[in-house]
Design a protein around this motif. Structure first.
Motif, PDB file in Angstrom:
ATOM      1  N   TYR A  26       0.812  -1.213   0.000  1.00 42.09           N
ATOM      2  CA  TYR A  26       0.000   0.000   0.000  1.00 42.09           C
ATOM      3  C   TYR A  26       0.851   1.270   0.000  1.00 42.09           C
ATOM      4  O   TYR A  26       0.324   2.370  -0.067  1.00 42.09           O
ATOM      5  CB  TYR A  26      -0.911   0.023   1.234  1.00 42.09           C
ATOM      6  CG  TYR A  26      -2.016  -0.994   1.182  1.00 42.09           C
ATOM      7  CD1 TYR A  26      -3.289  -0.655   0.759  1.00 42.09           C
ATOM      8  CD2 TYR A  26      -1.785  -2.317   1.542  1.00 42.09           C
ATOM      9  CE1 TYR A  26      -4.301  -1.587   0.708  1.00 42.09           C
ATOM     10  CE2 TYR A  26      -2.789  -3.265   1.490  1.00 42.09           C
ATOM     11  CZ  TYR A  26      -4.040  -2.892   1.074  1.00 42.09           C
ATOM     12  OH  TYR A  26      -5.040  -3.838   1.008  1.00 42.09           O
ATOM     13  N   ALA A 130      -8.560  -3.896   4.445  1.00 40.08           N
ATOM     14  CA  ALA A 130      -8.465  -2.443   4.294  1.00 40.08           C
ATOM     15  C   ALA A 130      -9.714  -1.981   3.578  1.00 40.08           C
ATOM     16  O   ALA A 130     -10.288  -2.718   2.778  1.00 40.08           O
ATOM     17  CB  ALA A 130      -7.225  -2.066   3.490  1.00 40.08           C
ATOM     18  N   SER A 131     -10.161  -0.777   3.855  1.00 37.01           N
ATOM     19  CA  SER A 131     -11.351  -0.285   3.173  1.00 37.01           C
ATOM     20  C   SER A 131     -11.244   1.210   2.926  1.00 37.01           C
ATOM     21  O   SER A 131     -10.455   1.920   3.561  1.00 37.01           O
ATOM     22  CB  SER A 131     -12.611  -0.590   3.993  1.00 37.01           C
ATOM     23  OG  SER A 131     -12.667   0.200   5.169  1.00 37.01           O
ATOM     24  N   SER A 132     -12.049   1.663   1.983  1.00 32.56           N
ATOM     25  CA  SER A 132     -12.145   3.100   1.729  1.00 32.56           C
ATOM     26  C   SER A 132     -13.503   3.394   1.118  1.00 32.56           C
ATOM     27  O   SER A 132     -14.175   2.496   0.593  1.00 32.56           O
ATOM     28  CB  SER A 132     -11.034   3.585   0.786  1.00 32.56           C
ATOM     29  OG  SER A 132     -11.219   3.069  -0.522  1.00 32.56           O
ATOM     30  N   HIS A 256     -10.666   9.022  -3.140  1.00 32.91           N
ATOM     31  CA  HIS A 256     -10.597   8.273  -1.882  1.00 32.91           C
ATOM     32  C   HIS A 256      -9.577   8.924  -0.956  1.00 32.91           C
ATOM     33  O   HIS A 256      -8.913   9.911  -1.335  1.00 32.91           O
ATOM     34  CB  HIS A 256     -10.316   6.790  -2.137  1.00 32.91           C
ATOM     35  CG  HIS A 256      -9.127   6.503  -3.000  1.00 32.91           C
ATOM     36  ND1 HIS A 256      -7.850   6.908  -2.679  1.00 32.91           N
ATOM     37  CD2 HIS A 256      -9.032   5.843  -4.174  1.00 32.91           C
ATOM     38  CE1 HIS A 256      -7.015   6.500  -3.608  1.00 32.91           C
ATOM     39  NE2 HIS A 256      -7.699   5.856  -4.541  1.00 32.91           N
ATOM     40  N   SER A 258      -6.534   8.656   0.076  1.00 29.62           N
ATOM     41  CA  SER A 258      -5.130   8.933  -0.242  1.00 29.62           C
ATOM     42  C   SER A 258      -4.958  10.216  -1.048  1.00 29.62           C
ATOM     43  O   SER A 258      -3.876  10.798  -1.064  1.00 29.62           O
ATOM     44  CB  SER A 258      -4.514   7.753  -1.012  1.00 29.62           C
ATOM     45  OG  SER A 258      -5.075   7.645  -2.296  1.00 29.62           O
ATOM     46  N   SER A 321      -4.236   1.549   9.304  1.00 28.09           N
ATOM     47  CA  SER A 321      -5.152   2.531   8.716  1.00 28.09           C
ATOM     48  C   SER A 321      -4.549   3.920   8.701  1.00 28.09           C
ATOM     49  O   SER A 321      -4.668   4.661   7.712  1.00 28.09           O
ATOM     50  CB  SER A 321      -6.479   2.536   9.491  1.00 28.09           C
ATOM     51  OG  SER A 321      -7.075   1.255   9.484  1.00 28.09           O
ATOM     52  N   TYR A 324      -1.614   4.375   6.057  1.00 26.65           N
ATOM     53  CA  TYR A 324      -1.949   4.413   4.631  1.00 26.65           C
ATOM     54  C   TYR A 324      -3.239   5.172   4.311  1.00 26.65           C
ATOM     55  O   TYR A 324      -3.765   5.053   3.207  1.00 26.65           O
ATOM     56  CB  TYR A 324      -2.024   2.977   4.083  1.00 26.65           C
ATOM     57  CG  TYR A 324      -0.698   2.266   4.234  1.00 26.65           C
ATOM     58  CD1 TYR A 324       0.403   2.655   3.477  1.00 26.65           C
ATOM     59  CD2 TYR A 324      -0.532   1.260   5.179  1.00 26.65           C
ATOM     60  CE1 TYR A 324       1.634   2.032   3.637  1.00 26.65           C
ATOM     61  CE2 TYR A 324       0.698   0.632   5.342  1.00 26.65           C
ATOM     62  CZ  TYR A 324       1.773   1.021   4.568  1.00 26.65           C
ATOM     63  OH  TYR A 324       2.996   0.412   4.739  1.00 26.65           O
ATOM     64  N   LEU A 326      -6.336   4.825   5.234  1.00 31.70           N
ATOM     65  CA  LEU A 326      -7.434   3.927   4.904  1.00 31.70           C
ATOM     66  C   LEU A 326      -8.367   3.806   6.103  1.00 31.70           C
ATOM     67  O   LEU A 326      -8.029   4.229   7.213  1.00 31.70           O
ATOM     68  CB  LEU A 326      -6.885   2.552   4.501  1.00 31.70           C
ATOM     69  CG  LEU A 326      -6.133   2.549   3.165  1.00 31.70           C
ATOM     70  CD1 LEU A 326      -5.275   1.300   3.026  1.00 31.70           C
ATOM     71  CD2 LEU A 326      -7.120   2.656   2.003  1.00 31.70           C
TER      72      LEU A 326
END
Length: 407
Positions: A26, A130-132, A256, A258, A321, A324, A326
């Motif tokens: 990631y 991981a989620s977004s 998202h 990032s 989280s 990164y 996330l």
């Protein structure tokens, strides 16, 4: 624990176990590679479990799914793989059920929406890692110069885009329907129009009236009026759209978490609002998750479960989280992040998670359907394109793939 500790001792023994984990990277540089994260997790785990060695191999997202498939096809499956899809392996009976490896408290701690997305026929095989979610990013400076406010409806979005175009903004609204991630941008729009990829548990609904109406609107009101920039949406990839936003050339786009850090690093002032819908903010948002899977082949279910219980501890989920940008995949970590001042930037994305809809990743047909969407959906908004025809052809492809998969 007893199964793990059985082989532990000052000098090890014949019961010592090596667990192999294949993970995705990631990071965006060597400095924050996921390898560093996993090295820290493994060091802490092995310190308290001298009978267990965890061997982690990290690959880029471009390669990790193919690498795992090659290993499985060669009869050399890893014990765990952190990848983008799990349904094919579950259908082939290669995976442990989540409840057969992780403890009850860990299984119960997964965010319900994500746990549901990890199920095949009602049984969870994919453990969210991981989620977004997505929000509409807008360039605050360009909006101020144009004297406009963030949109809450499609009509307001089109009106804002016209005002941005009149001031010479290169991409009033960036619409990345190129092959990199067209399935994401498409689903975000379909959800905001009251549609989506699936209408029921057992069928696709790509050519629903709501979906056709959404792409008709995109074609006629945004693309056809020159409000999406100089690159045809079907040729514009997400990475290029994000780069244009951080260069100050984009008025609005779906992004998202990032993207926040990338924009801040380039000095772009921005705001974020929920995706506009037909008559107000969209009632559902795109949610994306990546998956941890546990393979049966080596018979290390007890040891895998004990290690994953450690991986999914609140401390480790929060650390990953935050590193990164996330969203946490557990309720306990989400509650901490929702209240912590240091996580204020991620809070708007976190608030979208309970309203989010995921890809139909529990279907073995989805990988092929997703590939076809990436390849063909951009044609729906070209001057000579027909949303009804393109979505109809995709529905036929999806229905055929679903029948072939036996689902």
């Amino acid at each position: 624990m007893s199964a793990v500790l059985a082989g532990c001792g000052p000098t090890g023994g014949s019961d010592d176990v090596t667990l192999r984990l294949v993970a995705a990277d990631y990071g965006d540089s060597a400095a924050n590679s996921s390898k560093k994260y996993w090295d820290q997790v493994v060091e802490a785990y092995e310190k308290d479990h001298p009978g267990v060695t965890v061997d982690v191999t990290v690959y880029s997202w471009n390669d990790v799914d193919a690498k795992v498939k090659a290993m499985v096809d060669a009869g050399d499956a890893p014990d765990m793989a952190q990848i983008g899809a799990y349904a094919d392996y579950a259908a082939a009976d290669r995976l442990y059920k989540a409840g057969d490896v992780v403890s009850i408290p860990v299984e119960a701690d997964f965010v319900p929406r994500l746990a549901d997305a990890g199920k095949v026929r009602g049984v969870q095989y994919g453990m969210p890692f991981a989620s977004s979610t997505r929000l509409l990013f807008y360039n605050w400076t360009l909006f101020a110069q144009a004297g406009i406010t963030p949109p809450t409806t499609w009509d307001e979005l089109a009106k804002d885009a016209k005002a941005l175009k009149a001031r010479g903004v290169k991409y009033p609204y960036a619409l990345p329907l190129g092959p990199e991630e067209a399935q994401a941008e498409s689903l975000q729009w379909l959800l905001s129009g009251g549609g989506g990829y699936t209408q029921t548990v057992s069928s696709y609904s790509l050519d629903s009236a709501e979906n056709v109406a959404t792409f008709d609107w995109l074609k006629d009101e945004l693309v056809g009026k020159g409000l999406t920039g100089p690159v045809a949406p079907g040729k514009l990839n997400r990475a290029a759209a994000f780069a244009a936003f951080t260069a100050g050339d984009v008025g609005m786009l779906n992004g998202h978490p990032s993207l926040m850090k990338a924009a801040e690093s380039k000095g772009v002032k921005f705001g974020m609002v929920p995706m506009p819908g037909l008559d107000g903010p969209s009632k559902s948002s795109l949610g994306v998750a990546d998956w941890m899977t546990a393979f049966k082949q080596n018979g290390h279910g007890d040891q895998i479960g004990d290690f994953l219980d450690f991986v999914y501890s609140k401390k480790n989920v929060l650390a990953f989280s935050r590193e990164y940008d996330l969203l946490p995949v557990t309720t306990s970590a989400s509650q901490v992040m929702g209240a912590a001042p240091q996580d204020a930037g991620l809070r708007p994305f976190l608030e979208e998670l309970p309203l989010s809809e995921s890809y139909p990743v529990g279907r073995t047909s989805w990988a092929g359907v997703s590939a076809e969407i990436k390849k063909r959906i951009g044609g729906a908004v070209t001057a000579n394109g027909s949303p009804a025809d393109v979505l109809g052809a995709l529905e036929t492809t999806a229905t055929t793939a679903e029948s072939a998969s036996g689902e």
